[in-house]
Design a protein around this motif. Structure first.
Motif, PDB file in Angstrom:
ATOM      1  N   VAL A   1      47.281  46.694  43.056  1.00 48.34           N
ATOM      2  CA  VAL A   1      46.089  47.529  43.175  1.00 48.34           C
ATOM      3  C   VAL A   1      45.941  47.950  44.641  1.00 48.34           C
ATOM      4  O   VAL A   1      45.792  47.099  45.516  1.00 48.34           O
ATOM      5  CB  VAL A   1      44.828  46.790  42.718  1.00 48.34           C
ATOM      6  CG1 VAL A   1      43.619  47.724  42.748  1.00 48.34           C
ATOM      7  CG2 VAL A   1      45.019  46.217  41.308  1.00 48.34           C
TER       8      VAL A   1
ATOM      9  N   ASP B   1      40.559  51.543  39.063  1.00 52.52           N
ATOM     10  CA  ASP B   1      41.289  51.949  37.857  1.00 52.52           C
ATOM     11  C   ASP B   1      41.341  50.819  36.840  1.00 52.52           C
ATOM     12  O   ASP B   1      40.918  49.689  37.109  1.00 52.52           O
ATOM     13  CB  ASP B   1      42.708  52.380  38.223  1.00 52.52           C
ATOM     14  CG  ASP B   1      42.756  53.734  38.896  1.00 52.52           C
ATOM     15  OD1 ASP B   1      43.835  54.102  39.399  1.00 52.52           O
ATOM     16  OD2 ASP B   1      41.704  54.423  38.928  1.00 52.52           O
ATOM     17  N   SER B   2      41.904  51.147  35.688  1.00 53.25           N
ATOM     18  CA  SER B   2      42.077  50.182  34.607  1.00 53.25           C
ATOM     19  C   SER B   2      43.537  50.071  34.213  1.00 53.25           C
ATOM     20  O   SER B   2      44.318  51.015  34.410  1.00 53.25           O
ATOM     21  CB  SER B   2      41.263  50.608  33.380  1.00 53.25           C
ATOM     22  OG  SER B   2      39.887  50.652  33.661  1.00 53.25           O
ATOM     23  N   LEU B   3      43.891  48.924  33.658  1.00 54.60           N
ATOM     24  CA  LEU B   3      45.220  48.682  33.092  1.00 54.60           C
ATOM     25  C   LEU B   3      45.057  47.807  31.867  1.00 54.60           C
ATOM     26  O   LEU B   3      44.127  46.994  31.795  1.00 54.60           O
ATOM     27  CB  LEU B   3      46.130  47.962  34.081  1.00 54.60           C
ATOM     28  CG  LEU B   3      46.964  48.747  35.070  1.00 54.60           C
ATOM     29  CD1 LEU B   3      47.755  47.786  35.954  1.00 54.60           C
ATOM     30  CD2 LEU B   3      47.895  49.729  34.384  1.00 54.60           C
TER      31      LEU B   3
ATOM     32  N   VAL C   1      48.236  50.814  40.638  1.00 58.94           N
ATOM     33  CA  VAL C   1      47.038  51.590  40.386  1.00 58.94           C
ATOM     34  C   VAL C   1      46.157  51.549  41.628  1.00 58.94           C
ATOM     35  O   VAL C   1      46.399  50.778  42.550  1.00 58.94           O
ATOM     36  CB  VAL C   1      46.249  51.057  39.173  1.00 58.94           C
ATOM     37  CG1 VAL C   1      47.069  51.176  37.896  1.00 58.94           C
ATOM     38  CG2 VAL C   1      45.808  49.609  39.407  1.00 58.94           C
ATOM     39  N   GLN C   2      45.135  52.384  41.617  1.00 64.48           N
ATOM     40  CA  GLN C   2      44.189  52.396  42.718  1.00 64.48           C
ATOM     41  C   GLN C   2      42.959  51.554  42.362  1.00 64.48           C
ATOM     42  O   GLN C   2      42.670  51.318  41.180  1.00 64.48           O
ATOM     43  CB  GLN C   2      43.755  53.827  43.015  1.00 64.48           C
ATOM     44  CG  GLN C   2      44.867  54.694  43.590  1.00 64.48           C
ATOM     45  CD  GLN C   2      44.370  56.063  44.005  1.00 64.48           C
ATOM     46  OE1 GLN C   2      43.444  56.606  43.416  1.00 64.48           O
ATOM     47  NE2 GLN C   2      44.991  56.631  45.032  1.00 64.48           N
TER      48      GLN C   2
ATOM     49  N   VAL D   1      51.301  43.612  38.813  1.00 66.05           N
ATOM     50  CA  VAL D   1      50.151  44.495  38.933  1.00 66.05           C
ATOM     51  C   VAL D   1      49.833  44.627  40.425  1.00 66.05           C
ATOM     52  O   VAL D   1      49.629  43.622  41.110  1.00 66.05           O
ATOM     53  CB  VAL D   1      48.924  43.952  38.189  1.00 66.05           C
ATOM     54  CG1 VAL D   1      47.694  44.812  38.489  1.00 66.05           C
ATOM     55  CG2 VAL D   1      49.193  43.903  36.690  1.00 66.05           C
TER      56      VAL D   1
END
Length: 122
Positions: free
Chosen positions: A120, A16-18, A12-13, A118
């Motif tokens: 980022v 953002d959320s996860l 993700v950038q 994860v």
């Protein structure tokens, strides 16, 4: 014996959320304290969040406080980690862990999952 399987990781950038999930097996899930840990490349595994078996006690690492939320659904034998406002420093392998007894922020857990990645990006 308790088996833990994490899911929900990805690339993700920043900002953002996860939402990570941890599915568990075993009839006694609801009696376990559950935690999330992470290990960044070249670093030791560190505590992220923990939730007691009834959800009454929750602790967070200072680095994620206000951005991450841990929760559990004992009916589904699962715990979750909602991660908001992610930044590159959150890049790590995230592990779910279970222990009998009170919530602790150390690595003293009886069962561990295999982890979910994860990443980022900036």
């Amino acid at each position: 014996q308790v088996q833990l399987v994490e899911s929900g990781g990805g690339l993700v950038q920043a900002g953002d959320s996860l939402r990570l999930s941890c599915a568990t097996s075993g009839r006694t899930f609801r009696s376990y304290t559950m935690g999330w840990f992470r290990q960044a490349p070249g670093k030791e595994r560190e505590f992220v969040a923990v939730i007691s078996w009834r959800g009454a006690t929750i602790y967070y690492a200072d680095s994620v406080k206000g951005r991450f939320t841990i929760s559990r659904d004992n009916a589904k034998n699962a715990i979750y980690l909602q991660m908001n406002r992610l930044n590159p420093e959150d890049t790590a392998v995230y592990y779910c862990a279970a222990r009998e007894g009170r919530p602790v922020t150390t690595n003293e857990y009886d069962y561990w999952g295999q982890g979910t990645h994860v990443t980022v990006s900036t």
